[in-house]
Design a protein around this motif. Structure first.
Motif, PDB file in Angstrom:
ATOM      1  N   SER A   7      93.794  20.871  63.186  1.00  0.00           N
ATOM      2  CA  SER A   7      93.807  20.259  61.861  1.00  0.00           C
ATOM      3  C   SER A   7      92.757  19.158  61.837  1.00  0.00           C
ATOM      4  CB  SER A   7      95.192  19.693  61.524  1.00  0.00           C
ATOM      5  OG  SER A   7      95.550  18.675  62.447  1.00  0.00           O
ATOM      6  N   GLY A   8      92.471  18.666  60.639  1.00  0.00           N
ATOM      7  CA  GLY A   8      91.563  17.544  60.513  1.00  0.00           C
ATOM      8  C   GLY A   8      90.173  17.882  60.015  1.00  0.00           C
ATOM      9  N   GLY A   9      89.892  19.162  59.863  1.00  0.00           N
ATOM     10  CA  GLY A   9      88.577  19.533  59.349  1.00  0.00           C
ATOM     11  C   GLY A   9      88.432  19.156  57.883  1.00  0.00           C
ATOM     12  N   GLY A  10      87.215  19.261  57.390  1.00  0.00           N
ATOM     13  CA  GLY A  10      86.971  18.944  55.995  1.00  0.00           C
ATOM     14  C   GLY A  10      85.489  18.826  55.719  1.00  0.00           C
ATOM     15  N   SER A  11      85.175  18.308  54.557  1.00  0.00           N
ATOM     16  CA  SER A  11      83.789  18.122  54.149  1.00  0.00           C
ATOM     17  C   SER A  11      83.443  16.644  54.196  1.00  0.00           C
ATOM     18  CB  SER A  11      83.582  18.661  52.729  1.00  0.00           C
ATOM     19  OG  SER A  11      83.810  20.048  52.668  1.00  0.00           O
ATOM     20  N   VAL A  12      82.287  16.342  54.737  1.00  0.00           N
ATOM     21  CA  VAL A  12      81.863  14.958  54.891  1.00  0.00           C
ATOM     22  C   VAL A  12      80.343  14.900  54.753  1.00  0.00           C
ATOM     23  CG1 VAL A  12      81.664  15.136  57.391  1.00  0.00           C
ATOM     24  CG2 VAL A  12      82.108  12.906  56.345  1.00  0.00           C
ATOM     25  N   GLN A  13      79.843  13.766  54.337  1.00  0.00           N
ATOM     26  CA  GLN A  13      78.406  13.590  54.266  1.00  0.00           C
ATOM     27  C   GLN A  13      77.849  13.227  55.634  1.00  0.00           C
ATOM     28  OE1 GLN A  13      77.647  10.749  51.085  1.00  0.00           O
ATOM     29  NE2 GLN A  13      77.322  12.442  49.650  1.00  0.00           N
ATOM     30  N   ALA A  14      76.578  13.503  55.799  1.00  0.00           N
ATOM     31  CA  ALA A  14      75.902  13.165  57.050  1.00  0.00           C
ATOM     32  C   ALA A  14      76.082  11.681  57.347  1.00  0.00           C
ATOM     33  CB  ALA A  14      74.429  13.506  56.960  1.00  0.00           C
ATOM     34  N   GLY A  15      76.348  11.391  58.620  1.00  0.00           N
ATOM     35  CA  GLY A  15      76.609  10.021  59.037  1.00  0.00           C
ATOM     36  C   GLY A  15      78.078   9.657  59.043  1.00  0.00           C
ATOM     37  N   GLY A  16      78.898  10.513  58.450  1.00  0.00           N
ATOM     38  CA  GLY A  16      80.325  10.242  58.385  1.00  0.00           C
ATOM     39  C   GLY A  16      81.063  10.631  59.650  1.00  0.00           C
ATOM     40  N   PRO A  89      74.306  17.635  59.583  1.00  0.00           N
ATOM     41  CA  PRO A  89      74.498  18.958  58.963  1.00  0.00           C
ATOM     42  C   PRO A  89      74.611  20.074  59.999  1.00  0.00           C
ATOM     43  CG  PRO A  89      72.897  17.710  57.722  1.00  0.00           C
ATOM     44  CD  PRO A  89      73.206  16.899  58.942  1.00  0.00           C
ATOM     45  N   GLU A  90      73.915  19.935  61.121  1.00  0.00           N
ATOM     46  CA  GLU A  90      73.982  20.970  62.148  1.00  0.00           C
ATOM     47  C   GLU A  90      75.315  20.994  62.895  1.00  0.00           C
ATOM     48  OE1 GLU A  90      71.594  18.664  61.723  1.00  0.00           O
ATOM     49  OE2 GLU A  90      70.833  17.922  63.656  1.00  0.00           O
ATOM     50  N   ASP A  91      76.191  20.051  62.615  1.00  0.00           N
ATOM     51  CA  ASP A  91      77.539  20.090  63.185  1.00  0.00           C
ATOM     52  C   ASP A  91      78.472  20.975  62.365  1.00  0.00           C
ATOM     53  OD1 ASP A  91      77.189  16.597  63.871  1.00  0.00           O
ATOM     54  OD2 ASP A  91      77.056  18.251  65.319  1.00  0.00           O
ATOM     55  N   THR A  92      77.986  21.454  61.230  1.00  0.00           N
ATOM     56  CA  THR A  92      78.794  22.330  60.382  1.00  0.00           C
ATOM     57  C   THR A  92      79.166  23.596  61.141  1.00  0.00           C
ATOM     58  OG1 THR A  92      77.816  21.524  58.331  1.00  0.00           O
ATOM     59  CG2 THR A  92      78.773  23.733  58.293  1.00  0.00           C
ATOM     60  N   ALA A  93      80.466  23.860  61.238  1.00  0.00           N
ATOM     61  CA  ALA A  93      80.950  25.007  61.998  1.00  0.00           C
ATOM     62  C   ALA A  93      82.466  25.088  61.882  1.00  0.00           C
ATOM     63  CB  ALA A  93      80.567  24.873  63.474  1.00  0.00           C
ATOM     64  N   MET A  94      82.998  26.210  62.355  1.00  0.00           N
ATOM     65  CA  MET A  94      84.432  26.317  62.570  1.00  0.00           C
ATOM     66  C   MET A  94      84.705  25.782  63.971  1.00  0.00           C
ATOM     67  SD  MET A  94      87.224  27.345  61.043  1.00  0.00           S
ATOM     68  CE  MET A  94      86.928  28.738  59.941  1.00  0.00           C
ATOM     69  N   TYR A  95      85.635  24.876  64.070  1.00  0.00           N
ATOM     70  CA  TYR A  95      85.952  24.261  65.353  1.00  0.00           C
ATOM     71  C   TYR A  95      87.287  24.812  65.871  1.00  0.00           C
ATOM     72  CZ  TYR A  95      82.136  20.954  64.986  1.00  0.00           C
ATOM     73  OH  TYR A  95      80.881  20.405  64.919  1.00  0.00           O
ATOM     74  N   TYR A  96      87.266  25.200  67.136  1.00  0.00           N
ATOM     75  CA  TYR A  96      88.434  25.801  67.764  1.00  0.00           C
ATOM     76  C   TYR A  96      88.877  24.990  68.975  1.00  0.00           C
ATOM     77  CZ  TYR A  96      86.972  29.955  65.152  1.00  0.00           C
ATOM     78  OH  TYR A  96      86.604  30.843  64.170  1.00  0.00           O
ATOM     79  N   LEU A 119      87.690  24.116  59.735  1.00  0.00           N
ATOM     80  CA  LEU A 119      86.310  24.123  59.274  1.00  0.00           C
ATOM     81  C   LEU A 119      85.790  22.714  59.031  1.00  0.00           C
ATOM     82  CD1 LEU A 119      83.874  25.828  58.351  1.00  0.00           C
ATOM     83  CD2 LEU A 119      84.879  25.802  56.047  1.00  0.00           C
ATOM     84  N   VAL A 120      84.633  22.446  59.570  1.00  0.00           N
ATOM     85  CA  VAL A 120      83.929  21.180  59.352  1.00  0.00           C
ATOM     86  C   VAL A 120      82.626  21.475  58.632  1.00  0.00           C
ATOM     87  CG1 VAL A 120      82.767  19.242  60.458  1.00  0.00           C
ATOM     88  CG2 VAL A 120      84.962  20.055  61.353  1.00  0.00           C
ATOM     89  N   THR A 121      82.429  20.815  57.506  1.00  0.00           N
ATOM     90  CA  THR A 121      81.208  20.985  56.725  1.00  0.00           C
ATOM     91  C   THR A 121      80.566  19.625  56.526  1.00  0.00           C
ATOM     92  OG1 THR A 121      82.176  22.867  55.543  1.00  0.00           O
ATOM     93  CG2 THR A 121      80.214  21.854  54.592  1.00  0.00           C
ATOM     94  N   VAL A 122      79.309  19.509  56.956  1.00  0.00           N
ATOM     95  CA  VAL A 122      78.576  18.252  56.840  1.00  0.00           C
ATOM     96  C   VAL A 122      77.402  18.471  55.909  1.00  0.00           C
ATOM     97  CG1 VAL A 122      77.430  16.392  58.069  1.00  0.00           C
ATOM     98  CG2 VAL A 122      79.243  17.692  59.205  1.00  0.00           C
TER      99      VAL A 122
END
Length: 124
Positions: A7-16, A89-96, A119-122
């Motif tokens: 849990s804990g994934g989400g959308s965030v802006q770069a630097g967040g 932005p390059e950290d955007t991925a599904m994290y397992y 899912l983490v979206t940057v």
């Protein structure tokens, strides 16, 4: 034997920052986990190891996240964490989250147990 729920994934802006959690449930209380860690898979890319807690206590990280991500665990809560700072932005991925009873090397894809991913979206 082992259930993992991220849990804990989400959308965030770069630097967040984001903190991922992985709740670990061991069906048989005597079952021992020797290796546990975080992996990620971006669209069109292979899965890669992000950070692990190895059987000897070492915590290796992928070069791309060193100094920005921190892996930790709370044994009392049976939870693994991944604190992610200075996200790119390059950290955007599904994290397992993954776990195994064997002492595996960092980045090994041979982990026996896997969570469903978060899912983490940057965005830039």
């Amino acid at each position: 034997q082992v259930q993992l729920v991220e849990s804990g994934g989400g959308s965030v802006q770069a630097g967040g920052s984001l903190r991922l959690s992985c709740a670990v449930s061991v069906v048989t209380y005597t079952y021992r986990i020797a290796s546990i860690g975080w992996f990620r898979q971006a669209p069109g890319k292979e899965r890669e190891g992000v950070a692990s807690i190895l059987s000897d206590g070492r915590t290796p990280y992928a070069d791309s996240v060193k100094g920005r991500f921190t892996i930790s665990k709370d044994n009392a809560k049976n939870t693994l964490y991944l604190q992610m700072n200075s996200l790119k932005p390059e950290d955007t991925a599904m994290y397992y989250c993954a776990a195994d009873p064997r002492p595996l090397r960092f980045g090994s894809g041979d982990f026996l147990y896997w969570g469903q991913g978060t899912l983490v979206t940057v965005s830039s």
